[in-house]
Design an enzyme around this catalytic site. Sequence first.
Site, short mmCIF file in Angstrom:
data_model
loop_
_atom_site.label_atom_id
_atom_site.label_comp_id
_atom_site.label_asym_id
_atom_site.label_seq_id
_atom_site.Cartn_x
_atom_site.Cartn_y
_atom_site.Cartn_z
N CYS A 1 8.56 4.24 -0.67
CA CYS A 1 8.45 5.02 0.50
C CYS A 1 8.61 4.38 1.86
CB CYS A 1 7.07 5.77 0.49
SG CYS A 1 6.75 6.88 1.93
N CYS B 1 6.34 5.37 4.40
CA CYS B 1 4.75 5.04 4.17
C CYS B 1 4.73 3.54 4.86
CB CYS B 1 4.29 5.21 2.85
SG CYS B 1 4.58 6.89 2.25
N ASP B 2 5.62 2.63 4.25
CA ASP B 2 5.49 1.00 4.49
C ASP B 2 6.41 0.44 5.18
OD1 ASP B 2 3.40 1.39 2.27
OD2 ASP B 2 4.85 1.37 0.72
#
Length: 320
Positions: free
Chosen positions: A138, A141-142
């Site tokens: 992701c 997300c990261d």
Amino acid sequence: MSEKKKYEFDVLILGGGPAGLAAAIYAARGAAKTAVVDISMFGGQPSNYLELENYPGFSHIGGYELMEKFEEHADMFNISKFPMQEIQKIELLGQNKYVETLDSIFSAKVIILAMGAQAKKLGIKGELEFAGRGVSYCAVCDGAFYRDKTVAVVGGGNAAVEEGIYLTKFAKKVYIVHRRDTLRADKIIQERAFKNEKIEFVFDSVPVEIQGADSVQSFMIKNVKTDEIKKLTVDGVFPYIGFAPNVGLVQGQLKQDSGGFIVTDEKMQTSVLGVYAVGDIRTTPLRQVITAASDGAVAGCFASKYLEELQSEQLPIQVS
């Protein structure tokens, strides 16, 4: 141990992404007592998308924002919601269907499977060892963890190229590694990527191994035409090579294709009477938010019709 709570519904939907929430809206509008159960919070995969620009009516909208609108719409119809449920067992055979979670047992006349799919793994050495320490599925997300670093994205479809572009907001360099010599992504997305100076494409290449110490330090790839092994010095690897359906708890109970995806007819009916499948979990030629929502609308509508037929004891013919 305390006895599990018991709930009865007309329609029980497993999955609170766009397919599941659309199904809930249409089923509830058909006067069915409807509930949605999810193993996490509602929103599904689109909640992790930074931005969508292919959902009609919105030239640009954040994925989380769009799914908030889906849920707000569903809330208008008094739908019961059960997020963060650990599902232990699903029984689809028989006129009544059952879903058992850690603390509850749900029964329903109709179940709509909307559990989606999860990112496929590369299946190479180092992938599992460095999960969360340089291997991520992701970018939204990261991505911020890779500011001024170098990363590799694996894949050549829309997801891979779009996430590669997104990662250039943080990373100083992004390799996009693809096993073919041409991309599968939409042309407009390809054009953006080719114009981005931070992106370098590595074609005709497949992953071999992810290496490092405490975190990812290098990515070994092989040229499929020359068999040459090449080392990319990277801080992170983001695989985007497709998805596998989340069918573990229903495996073997209904018809699936060679990839494990659930086979349905045009009404989203599966091979089991009273069970429908929608969104990324089913066999479909296109996996987008709009098609997932469309699947949900169809299933919700025909689930309501099926309930009416049950009440009049005019059962539809079993799907083969």
